[in-house]
Design a protein around this motif. Structure first.
Motif, PDB file in Angstrom:
ATOM      1  N   GLU A 231     -15.055  -0.957  -5.724  1.00 52.27           N
ATOM      2  CA  GLU A 231     -15.690  -1.194  -4.419  1.00 52.27           C
ATOM      3  C   GLU A 231     -14.726  -0.865  -3.289  1.00 52.27           C
ATOM      4  N   HIS A 232     -13.514  -1.429  -3.363  1.00 53.04           N
ATOM      5  CA  HIS A 232     -12.508  -1.178  -2.328  1.00 53.04           C
ATOM      6  C   HIS A 232     -11.643   0.006  -2.751  1.00 53.04           C
ATOM      7  N   THR A 233     -12.205   1.200  -2.649  1.00 52.82           N
ATOM      8  CA  THR A 233     -11.488   2.414  -3.012  1.00 52.82           C
ATOM      9  C   THR A 233     -10.683   2.906  -1.807  1.00 52.82           C
ATOM     10  N   VAL A 234      -9.852   3.924  -2.024  1.00 51.02           N
ATOM     11  CA  VAL A 234      -8.855   4.323  -1.037  1.00 51.02           C
ATOM     12  C   VAL A 234      -9.437   4.584   0.354  1.00 51.02           C
ATOM     13  N   THR A 235     -10.573   5.239   0.454  1.00 51.70           N
ATOM     14  CA  THR A 235     -11.132   5.571   1.774  1.00 51.70           C
ATOM     15  C   THR A 235     -11.808   4.377   2.444  1.00 51.70           C
TER      16      THR A 235
ATOM     17  N   ILE B 137     -10.492   1.245   2.509  1.00 48.69           N
ATOM     18  CA  ILE B 137      -9.499   0.217   2.841  1.00 48.69           C
ATOM     19  C   ILE B 137      -8.762   0.638   4.111  1.00 48.69           C
ATOM     20  N   LEU B 138      -8.763  -0.202   5.122  1.00 48.21           N
ATOM     21  CA  LEU B 138      -8.093   0.122   6.380  1.00 48.21           C
ATOM     22  C   LEU B 138      -6.628   0.455   6.121  1.00 48.21           C
ATOM     23  N   LYS B 139      -6.124   1.493   6.783  1.00 48.27           N
ATOM     24  CA  LYS B 139      -4.794   2.031   6.493  1.00 48.27           C
ATOM     25  C   LYS B 139      -3.847   1.819   7.669  1.00 48.27           C
TER      26      LYS B 139
ATOM     27  N   SER C  31       2.993   5.073   5.524  1.00 45.75           N
ATOM     28  CA  SER C  31       1.629   4.541   5.497  1.00 45.75           C
ATOM     29  C   SER C  31       1.424   3.839   4.162  1.00 45.75           C
ATOM     30  N   PRO C  32       1.679   2.538   4.107  1.00 44.09           N
ATOM     31  CA  PRO C  32       1.702   1.826   2.833  1.00 44.09           C
ATOM     32  C   PRO C  32       0.375   1.857   2.075  1.00 44.09           C
TER      33      PRO C  32
ATOM     34  N   ILE D 145     -10.089   8.251   5.917  1.00 41.76           N
ATOM     35  CA  ILE D 145     -10.265   6.801   5.735  1.00 41.76           C
ATOM     36  C   ILE D 145     -11.424   6.310   6.591  1.00 41.76           C
ATOM     37  N   THR D 146     -12.551   6.058   5.966  1.00 43.68           N
ATOM     38  CA  THR D 146     -13.736   5.626   6.719  1.00 43.68           C
ATOM     39  C   THR D 146     -13.585   4.216   7.275  1.00 43.68           C
ATOM     40  N   ALA D 147     -12.699   3.416   6.677  1.00 45.60           N
ATOM     41  CA  ALA D 147     -12.499   2.037   7.129  1.00 45.60           C
ATOM     42  C   ALA D 147     -11.654   1.962   8.400  1.00 45.60           C
TER      43      ALA D 147
END
Length: 422
Positions: free
Chosen positions: A160-164, A166-168, A150-151, A189-191
């Motif tokens: 703003e674009h924190t780990v949760t 950003i689409l994974k 999972s890159p 991951i909310t995204a």
């Protein structure tokens, strides 16, 4: 499965990920760098990706920061977030990945899952890492243990674009494990997530994300070099062209950091190994790697034109990190500018407010505190990084520390009235 997660490698990628997982799961953060572990245990993150409050929050959630392999033995999910650099010949250096796999192999148990996040060329997880896991553990892949990929998509300094958010991309070594891995990340991951069809597809997707960006920036950089010879303002050209709805608006500049300046070499290495020379990608790398030298030479030419003696001249370089508003110095291309200027015999002072005073001792440079508050004059000033702190400076402040004719080189387009801008 009652999940206990171990994050191997607590840098810009691993630490934010560990913090996010600690809100829902039992987490151990493992790193071989003891000073790093000690600092995190005391609530301090020198990468500034997490605040003291966030580091302490993870500890309060029960997370352990450790260098002791005994502390990770009872984990059943291992996530590897170590660096994947290149060597002096631009060849992939998989040493951190291999050593991490060997460490995990010592504690691997039946049905454990090992997930890799480090950027690699397609095939590394199953062809390089898995054999190490099998050899050390004595177990069989996809029978006794499983893997996923999972890159990472961390953008250092981006609040703003924190780990949760950003689409994974996720993947697994079997269809069942792919779902387990996807569900694991989906829980934090909310995204959202995108489940790739295989580990190799996920590996390839990661490596082309930054390769595409590298090639696009190389085009803009080459256009900037062409327009400079024509005496045309590149930024004016870009603004005009960007009025077309499908024009990709990028700016010229230095391409460094842990991703864009490195990832393409992972793809080109594997490609050439298989007999195909990726000419476009390698040409883009050559253009982007040459920008530091071009900027330095432009500085020297303007100084000579102004009648300034180059040998023993004093040049102020503003910014050393690879990007604005973060302390990340990995693969920064500002060092190329400095090296070139030093070759001409110039004395270089560096003003970098984002690097911790303790860390400055690791670099063989002459760092200065705020040069706008002392009396030293410079023959030229080169603004290399677009820190917010630099954007607030006035033309008068620049003029006050210039010796003789004004020479101000603006790489980032933030100086009010520069002598030259990229």
């Amino acid at each position: 499965m009652n999940k206990k997660i171990c994050i191997i490698g607590l840098g810009y990628v691993g630490l934010p990920l560990a913090h996010a997982f600690s809100k829902k799961y039992q987490v151990v953060g493992f790193d071989i760098n003891k000073p790093r572990i000690d600092e995190l245990s005391s609530g301090f993150d020198r990468t500034l990706e997490l605040t003291t409050e966030e580091v302490n929050e993870s500890i309060k959630n029960g997370m352990i920061y450790s260098t002791n392999i005994d502390d990770i033995k009872d984990s059943n999910i291992y996530i590897v977030t170590v660096p994947t650099p290149i060597d002096s010949s631009n060849r992939p250096d998989l040493t951190p990945l291999i050593k991490s796999s060997q460490t995990i192999g010592k504690v691997l148990k039946k049905d454990d899952i090992v997930i890799y996040e480090s950027t690699v060329y397609p095939g590394v997880t199953e062809e390089v890492c898995v054999p190490e896991l099998e050899k050390v553990s004595g177990m069989t892949f996809n029978k006794d243990f499983f893997c996923g990929y999972s890159p990472e998509r961390i953008n250092p300094g981006d609040k703003e674009h924190t780990v949760t958010k950003i689409l994974k991309i996720t993947s697994g070594s079997t269809s069942e494990i792919a779902t387990v891995v996807d569900d694991l990340y989906k829980s934090i991951i909310t995204a959202g997530t995108h489940k790739a069809s295989s580990i190799k597809v996920a590996e390839a997707a990661k490596v082309i994300e930054n390769t595409q960006r590298d090639v696009n920036i190389a085009l803009i950089n080459e256009l900037a070099l062409i327009f400079d010879t024509m005496n045309i303002d590149t930024n004016d050209v870009i603004e005009a062209a960007a009025t077309k709805w499908n024009f990709i608006k990028l700016k010229p500049g230095l391409v460094g950091g842990h991703c864009i300046g490195v990832d393409p070499y992972y793809l080109t290495y594997k490609s050439e190994e298989l007999g195909y020379k990726p000419n476009l990608i390698l040409s883009a790398r050559q253009i982007n790697n040459g920008m530091g030298k071009y900027i330095a030479e432009k500085t020297i030419k303007l100084m000579i034109k102004a009648g300034k003696i180059i040998k023993d001249s004093n040049i102020l370089v503003m910014g050393l990190t690879f990007k604005e508003n973060c302390p990340d110095i990995r693969n920064t291309k500002v060092v190329d500018i400095i090296s070139e200027l030093k070759d001409y015999g110039a004395n270089i002072d560096i003003y970098e407010p984002w690097i911790d005073e303790k860390d400055k001792g690791y670099y063989n440079y002459n760092f200065v505190k705020n040069p706008f508050e002392n009396l030293k004059k410079y023959d030229s000033i080169l603004v290399a990084v677009g820190h917010d702190k630099f954007k607030s400076l006035t033309q008068n402040e620049y003029d006050n520390i210039i010796n003789g004719e004004k020479i101000i080189i603006d790489v980032k387009g933030i100086v009010p009235n520069p002598s030259w801008k990229l």
